[in-house]
Write a protein that holds these residues in place. Structure first.
Motif, PDB file in Angstrom:
ATOM      1  N   GLU A   6     -14.380  -3.812   4.428  1.00 50.26           N
ATOM      2  CA  GLU A   6     -13.129  -4.522   4.710  1.00 50.26           C
ATOM      3  C   GLU A   6     -12.793  -4.386   6.200  1.00 50.26           C
ATOM      4  OE1 GLU A   6     -11.209  -6.302   2.657  1.00 50.26           O
ATOM      5  OE2 GLU A   6     -12.469  -5.944   0.904  1.00 50.26           O
ATOM      6  N   ASN A   7     -12.079  -5.386   6.744  1.00 45.23           N
ATOM      7  CA  ASN A   7     -11.770  -5.368   8.182  1.00 45.23           C
ATOM      8  C   ASN A   7     -10.284  -5.209   8.453  1.00 45.23           C
ATOM      9  OD1 ASN A   7     -10.721  -7.856   7.537  1.00 45.23           O
ATOM     10  ND2 ASN A   7     -12.288  -9.039   8.629  1.00 45.23           N
ATOM     11  N   ARG A   8      -9.574  -4.640   7.511  1.00 46.13           N
ATOM     12  CA  ARG A   8      -8.139  -4.423   7.717  1.00 46.13           C
ATOM     13  C   ARG A   8      -7.722  -3.110   7.081  1.00 46.13           C
ATOM     14  NH1 ARG A   8      -4.721  -8.217   3.513  1.00 46.13           N
ATOM     15  NH2 ARG A   8      -5.551  -7.283   1.588  1.00 46.13           N
ATOM     16  N   ILE A   9      -6.653  -2.546   7.621  1.00 42.51           N
ATOM     17  CA  ILE A   9      -6.041  -1.348   7.064  1.00 42.51           C
ATOM     18  C   ILE A   9      -4.535  -1.567   7.019  1.00 42.51           C
ATOM     19  CG2 ILE A   9      -7.857   0.247   7.814  1.00 42.51           C
ATOM     20  CD1 ILE A   9      -6.101   0.989  10.196  1.00 42.51           C
ATOM     21  N   PRO A  10      -3.826  -0.906   6.107  1.00 43.25           N
ATOM     22  CA  PRO A  10      -2.385  -1.149   5.984  1.00 43.25           C
ATOM     23  C   PRO A  10      -1.601  -0.573   7.164  1.00 43.25           C
ATOM     24  CG  PRO A  10      -3.059   0.621   4.523  1.00 43.25           C
ATOM     25  CD  PRO A  10      -4.320   0.044   5.085  1.00 43.25           C
ATOM     26  N   GLU A  11      -0.563  -1.261   7.532  1.00 44.85           N
ATOM     27  CA  GLU A  11       0.371  -0.731   8.531  1.00 44.85           C
ATOM     28  C   GLU A  11       1.249   0.321   7.857  1.00 44.85           C
ATOM     29  OE1 GLU A  11       2.015  -3.659  11.504  1.00 44.85           O
ATOM     30  OE2 GLU A  11       1.581  -5.022   9.847  1.00 44.85           O
ATOM     31  N   LEU A  12       1.352   1.476   8.496  1.00 48.03           N
ATOM     32  CA  LEU A  12       2.157   2.558   7.922  1.00 48.03           C
ATOM     33  C   LEU A  12       2.398   3.637   8.968  1.00 48.03           C
ATOM     34  CD1 LEU A  12      -0.347   4.645   7.615  1.00 48.03           C
ATOM     35  CD2 LEU A  12      -0.547   3.757   5.315  1.00 48.03           C
ATOM     36  N   THR A  13       3.244   4.572   8.602  1.00 47.59           N
ATOM     37  CA  THR A  13       3.534   5.723   9.452  1.00 47.59           C
ATOM     38  C   THR A  13       3.338   7.001   8.638  1.00 47.59           C
ATOM     39  OG1 THR A  13       5.162   4.474  10.720  1.00 47.59           O
ATOM     40  CG2 THR A  13       5.258   6.865  10.895  1.00 47.59           C
ATOM     41  N   VAL A  14       2.631   7.957   9.199  1.00 45.32           N
ATOM     42  CA  VAL A  14       2.328   9.213   8.517  1.00 45.32           C
ATOM     43  C   VAL A  14       2.841  10.386   9.339  1.00 45.32           C
ATOM     44  CG1 VAL A  14       0.483  10.748   7.739  1.00 45.32           C
ATOM     45  CG2 VAL A  14       0.278   8.278   7.381  1.00 45.32           C
ATOM     46  N   ASP A  15       3.521  11.297   8.683  1.00 53.64           N
ATOM     47  CA  ASP A  15       3.914  12.582   9.279  1.00 53.64           C
ATOM     48  C   ASP A  15       3.303  13.648   8.391  1.00 53.64           C
ATOM     49  OD1 ASP A  15       5.058  14.678  10.608  1.00 53.64           O
ATOM     50  OD2 ASP A  15       7.075  14.386   9.799  1.00 53.64           O
ATOM     51  N   ASP A  16       2.390  14.437   8.953  1.00 50.43           N
ATOM     52  CA  ASP A  16       1.552  15.251   8.069  1.00 50.43           C
ATOM     53  C   ASP A  16       1.327  16.648   8.625  1.00 50.43           C
ATOM     54  OD1 ASP A  16       0.065  15.757   5.821  1.00 50.43           O
ATOM     55  OD2 ASP A  16      -1.690  14.621   6.451  1.00 50.43           O
ATOM     56  N   GLU A  17       1.213  17.593   7.696  1.00 56.15           N
ATOM     57  CA  GLU A  17       0.840  18.965   8.024  1.00 56.15           C
ATOM     58  C   GLU A  17       0.216  19.601   6.789  1.00 56.15           C
ATOM     59  OE1 GLU A  17       4.525  20.804   9.145  1.00 56.15           O
ATOM     60  OE2 GLU A  17       4.959  21.448   7.095  1.00 56.15           O
ATOM     61  N   PRO A  18      -0.627  20.611   6.975  1.00 54.79           N
ATOM     62  CA  PRO A  18      -1.291  21.234   5.825  1.00 54.79           C
ATOM     63  C   PRO A  18      -0.375  22.183   5.076  1.00 54.79           C
ATOM     64  CG  PRO A  18      -1.973  22.307   7.855  1.00 54.79           C
ATOM     65  CD  PRO A  18      -1.106  21.155   8.266  1.00 54.79           C
ATOM     66  N   PRO A  33      -0.977  12.856   2.533  1.00 56.97           N
ATOM     67  CA  PRO A  33      -0.132  13.403   3.596  1.00 56.97           C
ATOM     68  C   PRO A  33       1.213  13.902   3.073  1.00 56.97           C
ATOM     69  CG  PRO A  33      -1.035  11.259   4.206  1.00 56.97           C
ATOM     70  CD  PRO A  33      -1.285  11.439   2.742  1.00 56.97           C
ATOM     71  N   LYS A  34       1.865  14.685   3.891  1.00 60.95           N
ATOM     72  CA  LYS A  34       3.183  15.205   3.529  1.00 60.95           C
ATOM     73  C   LYS A  34       4.194  14.075   3.394  1.00 60.95           C
ATOM     74  CE  LYS A  34       6.650  18.627   4.936  1.00 60.95           C
ATOM     75  NZ  LYS A  34       7.008  19.640   5.966  1.00 60.95           N
ATOM     76  N   SER A  35       4.076  13.100   4.303  1.00 63.62           N
ATOM     77  CA  SER A  35       5.023  11.987   4.279  1.00 63.62           C
ATOM     78  C   SER A  35       4.320  10.713   4.723  1.00 63.62           C
ATOM     79  CB  SER A  35       6.207  12.281   5.209  1.00 63.62           C
ATOM     80  OG  SER A  35       7.008  11.138   5.385  1.00 63.62           O
ATOM     81  N   VAL A  36       4.477   9.643   3.935  1.00 61.76           N
ATOM     82  CA  VAL A  36       3.941   8.326   4.287  1.00 61.76           C
ATOM     83  C   VAL A  36       5.059   7.311   4.149  1.00 61.76           C
ATOM     84  CG1 VAL A  36       2.238   6.545   3.764  1.00 61.76           C
ATOM     85  CG2 VAL A  36       1.646   8.945   3.436  1.00 61.76           C
ATOM     86  N   ASN A  37       5.263   6.509   5.190  1.00 51.15           N
ATOM     87  CA  ASN A  37       6.293   5.476   5.166  1.00 51.15           C
ATOM     88  C   ASN A  37       5.634   4.117   5.314  1.00 51.15           C
ATOM     89  OD1 ASN A  37       8.707   4.092   5.265  1.00 51.15           O
ATOM     90  ND2 ASN A  37       9.027   4.453   7.447  1.00 51.15           N
ATOM     91  N   ILE A  38       5.802   3.282   4.290  1.00 53.10           N
ATOM     92  CA  ILE A  38       5.229   1.936   4.315  1.00 53.10           C
ATOM     93  C   ILE A  38       6.373   0.938   4.160  1.00 53.10           C
ATOM     94  CG2 ILE A  38       3.597   0.337   3.234  1.00 53.10           C
ATOM     95  CD1 ILE A  38       2.107   2.778   2.154  1.00 53.10           C
ATOM     96  N   ASP A  39       6.681   0.242   5.236  1.00 56.37           N
ATOM     97  CA  ASP A  39       7.743  -0.761   5.232  1.00 56.37           C
ATOM     98  C   ASP A  39       7.267  -1.994   4.470  1.00 56.37           C
ATOM     99  OD1 ASP A  39       9.589  -2.823   5.893  1.00 56.37           O
ATOM    100  OD2 ASP A  39      10.171  -1.725   7.704  1.00 56.37           O
ATOM    101  N   ALA A  40       8.084  -2.467   3.563  1.00 58.51           N
ATOM    102  CA  ALA A  40       7.705  -3.626   2.750  1.00 58.51           C
ATOM    103  C   ALA A  40       7.437  -4.861   3.597  1.00 58.51           C
ATOM    104  CB  ALA A  40       8.821  -3.931   1.738  1.00 58.51           C
ATOM    105  N   ASN A  41       8.013  -4.907   4.804  1.00 55.69           N
ATOM    106  CA  ASN A  41       7.826  -6.075   5.672  1.00 55.69           C
ATOM    107  C   ASN A  41       6.573  -5.968   6.537  1.00 55.69           C
ATOM    108  OD1 ASN A  41      10.256  -7.317   4.808  1.00 55.69           O
ATOM    109  ND2 ASN A  41      11.422  -5.942   6.168  1.00 55.69           N
ATOM    110  N   ARG A  42       5.924  -4.794   6.507  1.00 50.29           N
ATOM    111  CA  ARG A  42       4.722  -4.626   7.320  1.00 50.29           C
ATOM    112  C   ARG A  42       3.495  -5.058   6.527  1.00 50.29           C
ATOM    113  NH1 ARG A  42       5.330   1.335   9.984  1.00 50.29           N
ATOM    114  NH2 ARG A  42       3.575   0.633  11.246  1.00 50.29           N
ATOM    115  N   GLY A  43       2.471  -5.484   7.232  1.00 53.77           N
ATOM    116  CA  GLY A  43       1.289  -5.993   6.568  1.00 53.77           C
ATOM    117  C   GLY A  43       0.069  -5.163   6.859  1.00 53.77           C
ATOM    118  N   PHE A  44      -0.926  -5.763   7.511  1.00 51.58           N
ATOM    119  CA  PHE A  44      -2.198  -5.109   7.748  1.00 51.58           C
ATOM    120  C   PHE A  44      -2.597  -5.233   9.212  1.00 51.58           C
ATOM    121  CE2 PHE A  44      -2.132  -6.005   3.270  1.00 51.58           C
ATOM    122  CZ  PHE A  44      -2.736  -4.900   2.702  1.00 51.58           C
TER     123      PHE A  44
END
Length: 884
Positions: free
Chosen positions: A344-356, A244-255
């Protein structure tokens, strides 16, 4: 004039013999009635039983002797490039019969030959014929006979050789020689050509010229290349392909827990716009469930956002996807699927802002040369959508086949979609490309209107535009022969007007030419009004088919490439040039006129024009529509960026299709056992596709090599891009000349398609911006500096790990037979050390022909050691290589 019985008989024999040379399976009756029945069995020693016996008991062996030209090569052709082959024929039983011939496909025309028993000649395209000399005395049991020949260019890969040699004789049923029939290896799923002898000589067989620096990829060299890869499990878990164009993963966030699936809330999104993406999540094990993690979808239009853009926010409480349009929501769901690790039954918590990055993210599949099934196309559409590709360029018509039903012109598929053994070509096309004699084989076929509707509907559901192509005026032999058969049919019915209605060739044209694929009859005549009537009819029909399927035809790819000097001696064209008022004053302008006129026809049908750069460049811009797509396929090491820039500076929509990196029919690696043509590249692996910087074509001269692995210089000072000029997008190509099965297409396309998606969607921060002032690039310049290179290589390591640890399992669930990489390995101090390009795949080794064992760490070995990789599900293995 009086003709006695003997002369009548000899005339009849001459006719039959001529038909034999043409390759007739069922010769017509002699043109002159001799008044007596000729006993062919008395004239010819061959019977049907003989033909059957030859097909069963003649062993064929094809060995490339050398690619080094000798004085027997024609120095005036292909700059003297020429390779030598020894064909060996061994009879397992006595073969006494005479008067039979062998037809076989050979990519490049044969120039000269030597044999005590055989002669060989080029017929048309790749089709050749071996005939028996007068002194041929048959085969004793286990006797060998040889035919040495030289052909133009080179033969550097075992897959150059075509299968299905055909033995035939007049009035008898042709048969395929069994020793030349390909089979599928049960472990790898790859096609094997049993008559092709393995390459062993790294100089005479492996290299083009004395200056060719290409290195045969050994297990040791591959081990060294793979050794720079490091594993980063967390990066893989968080990775989304394409990036993605931008991915934000906070260190305090989990799954976020998805063990119960997802509870979908559509909001203002329509079911039909996201059903395919939700179905893919289900395939990956993420079911829709009211008790699942809330998944909230919505469209929130934003005029500043690019089509297909989206935001994705994953928390432990919910998943929110907001798209700028329905396509954006769909893309957001595919990014969610990319976060999933199968099992697997989990995915990471994150925020994505994306464009092609590019609006056009395409894949071409050639189904004309060799047909590929609707089922394969539907699977491909699924994977294109999974990785956010949005244009399927479907190459439906070429010299060797027409693959789309046109209801008003049934001959196009009744004849043009089939290859069998019929020299008249009134029932099918002759078996070019090693097609064999069975018109119902998988290399023949077409999409019915219903099939094509299914493809279009599936594409629409995945936000993919289908751009059909029925190549013209060159590459048109299938349609020409089909319309000639139509002409003969209506002439026999004494309906001359209907016979000539869609005729594509001037029967009085005596022009001698050879196309790039060595045809002398594959170009639609640009001077016949019936040619344009044909185009109007076909395009009207295709437009209706699209409309009925709910995907309007808004863009059509003419093809327009590789015309070969046709028409020069066509009376119709001489009259046209002499008398026309279209601005055509010489024969050389007819190709451009044809394209301009077809573009005008398309405009009248409200269809935009696309075509290949080499044909489009000759047109006059003022005679072309306002919107034109040009696919640029010129090799970068030959200065291909100049033509790309020239076309872009016309304000045309340029789609980068550079063969150096985007032709997926080329080999993955430099090894004669790697499948594919190689005229622009001997090794186009997934990493090379990942390295591509399509915004700046000339800069690749700093770190890529030419087709002989020599450095080159790219001078961009002559034709730089105009200030601010951009490309519309990029497109991967799969040409099918020697790709005969759906599985082989998958082997060629995957996993390179994922790197194609990465480069078409994501603008890497290590990519060199284009210099609009123009510049020169070479291995001595340092525009792509070490910092950029390190960043690129680090991102490649994550990408490669993500494929091996996460994405391959998804491809296997979709039943995609992606290419399994060969394994890198060395033996050091008596221990086997092995690694792989995509960590996560299993490595297996075998010692002295014993059982295959799983490699986990350096292991003591002695003797002959073989290695291979195995798929995640354990069902397939890679090609075996020996550790040396």
């Amino acid at each position: 004039m009086h003709i006695n019985k003997l002369n009548k008989k000899m005339l009849a024999l001459t006719i039959v013999a001529s038909l034999t040379l043409l390759g007739c399976e069922k010769s017509p009756k002699p043109a002159i009635d001799t008044g007596e029945k000729i006993n062919l069995q008395a004239i010819y020693s061959v019977t049907q039983n003989d033909i059957d016996n030859i097909a069963k008991n003649l062993d064929v062996n094809y060995r490339v002797i050398t690619n080094i030209p000798s004085d027997k090569c024609d120095s005036k052709v292909a700059d003297g490039a020429c390779f030598e082959v020894q064909l060996t024929f061994t009879a397992k039983q006595v073969i006494a019969a005479k008067d039979w011939t062998i037809h076989f496909s050979q990519i490049a025309p044969i120039q000269s030959f030597e044999s005590d028993d055989f002669t060989v000649k080029h017929l048309n395209g790749d089709l050749h014929q071996i005939s028996l000399k007068d002194n041929f005395s048959g085969f004793a049991a286990n006797e060998k006979k040889t035919l040495n020949f030289r052909a133009m260019f080179w033969s550097l890969a075992e897959s150059d050789v075509m299968p299905n040699y055909i033995v035939s004789a007049p009035r008898l049923e042709a048969r395929v020689i069994e020793s030349t029939v390909p089979f599928i290896d049960k472990d790898t799923g790859l096609e094997i050509l049993p008559h092709v002898e393995t390459f062993t000589d790294s100089n005479a067989q492996f290299k083009r010229t004395a200056s060719d620096k290409t290195q045969w990829l050994t297990s040791a060299k591959l081990y060294q290349r793979n050794s720079v890869l490091v594993q980063d499990k967390l990066a893989v878990i968080q990775a989304i392909i394409p990036t993605p164009k931008s991915v934000n993963i906070d260190a305090n966030r989990g799954f976020a827990n998805i063990s119960q699936g997802v509870a979908v809330s559509l909001g203002n999104v329509k079911h039909k716009d996201v059903d395919a993406a939700l179905a893919r999540l289900t395939t990956l094990g993420v079911n829709q469930n009211l008790q699942g993690l809330p998944l909230r979808l919505s469209i929130s239009g934003n005029g500043n956002k690019v089509i297909g853009s989206y935001n994705l926010n994953v928390t432990a409480e919910e998943i929110i996807i907001v798209g700028v349009d329905a396509n954006g929501v769909f893309n957001g769901l595919q990014s969610l699927a990319s976060l999933v690790t199968v099992g697997e039954n989990r995915i990471p918590e994150l925020t994505v802002d994306d464009e092609p990055h590019y609006a056009f993210r395409g894949m071409l599949v050639d189904v004309a040369r060799n047909f590929h099934s609707k089922e394969f196309i539907l699977k491909l559409l699924d994977q294109m959508a999974a990785y956010k590709l949005n244009k399927l360029h479907l190459h439906l018509g070429d010299d060797e086949g027409w693959r789309l039903e046109i209801p008003s012109l049934p001959e196009l598929t009744d004849i043009g979609a089939k290859r069998c053994f019929d020299a008249s070509e009134e029932n099918c096309l002759m078996p070019q490309l090693g097609a064999g004699i069975d018109e119902n084989s998988s290399v023949s076929g077409y999409y019915s209107v219903s099939d094509y509707h299914d493809i279009l509907k599936a594409a629409s559901a995945r936000h993919i535009q289908v751009i059909p192509s029925l190549d013209m005026p060159g590459h048109s032999r299938a349609s020409i022969k089909a319309m000639t058969a139509r002409y003969k049919k209506y002439q026999a019915l004494e309906d001359e007007a209907k016979a000539k209605q869609f005729l594509l060739e001037d029967f009085d044209d005596t022009t001698k030419y050879s196309s790039v694929q060595f045809y002398g009859d594959n170009t639609i005549n640009a001077c016949l009004e019936s040619s344009y009537d044909f185009i109007v009819e076909v395009m009207t029909q295709v437009k209706k088919i699209h409309a009925d399927a709910g995907q309007p035809l808004t863009r059509y790819h003419i093809g327009a490439d590789e015309t070969a000097g046709a028409w020069l001696d066509s009376p119709a064209c001489k009259a046209f040039v002499a008398n026309n008022d279209k601005g055509v004053t010489q024969m050389s302008e007819l190709g451009a006129y044809f394209i301009e006129r077809v573009a005008g026809i398309l405009s009248e049908l409200d269809i935009e024009t696309a075509g290949w750069s080499d044909g489009m460049e000759h047109t006059r811009k003022e005679n072309m529509p306002a919107i034109v797509q040009a696919n640029a396929w010129d090799a970068l090491f030959w200065g291909g960026h100049d033509k790309v820039h020239l076309l872009a500076n016309r304000d045309w929509q340029v789609v980068i299709s550079s063969p150096d990196v985007l032709y997926f029919d080329f080999p993955h690696e430099a090894d004669p056992k790697e499948h594919g043509y190689y005229w622009a590249s001997r090794h186009t692996n997934t990493e090379k596709v990942f390295q591509f910087m399509p915004d700046n074509l000339p800069v690749h001269a700093e770190f890529w090599l030419d087709r002989q692995d020599n450095a080159y210089i790219a001078d961009d000072t002559k034709t730089p891009l105009a200030a601010g000029q951009k490309f519309l997008g990029i497109q991967g190509q799969l040409w099918s000349e020697n790709v005969r099965t759906d599985d082989m297409v998958e082997h060629k396309v995957f996993p390179r398609l994922l790197a194609l998606a990465e480069r078409s969607w994501h603008l890497a921060d290590w990519a060199v911006p284009y210099n609009y002032q123009g510049a020169k690039y070479s291995q001595q310049t340092d525009t792509f500096n070490s910092k950029m290179q390190h960043k690129r290589d680090s991102e490649w390591a994550v990408f490669a790990n993500t494929l091996g640890e996460k994405e391959f399992a998804k491809l296997e669930l979709a039943e995609i037979d992606y290419r399994l990489p060969t394994v890198g390995a060395i033996i050091k101090a008596g221990k086997l050390h092995a690694n792989i390009a995509f960590p996560g795949l299993t490595i297996e080794y075998q010692v002295n022909g014993g059982n295959w064992l799983t490699y986990q760490e350096p292991t003591e070995v002695s003797g002959q050691v073989n290695i291979r990789s195995r798929s995640i599900n354990g069902l397939r293995a890679s090609r075996i290589t020996q550790v040396k």
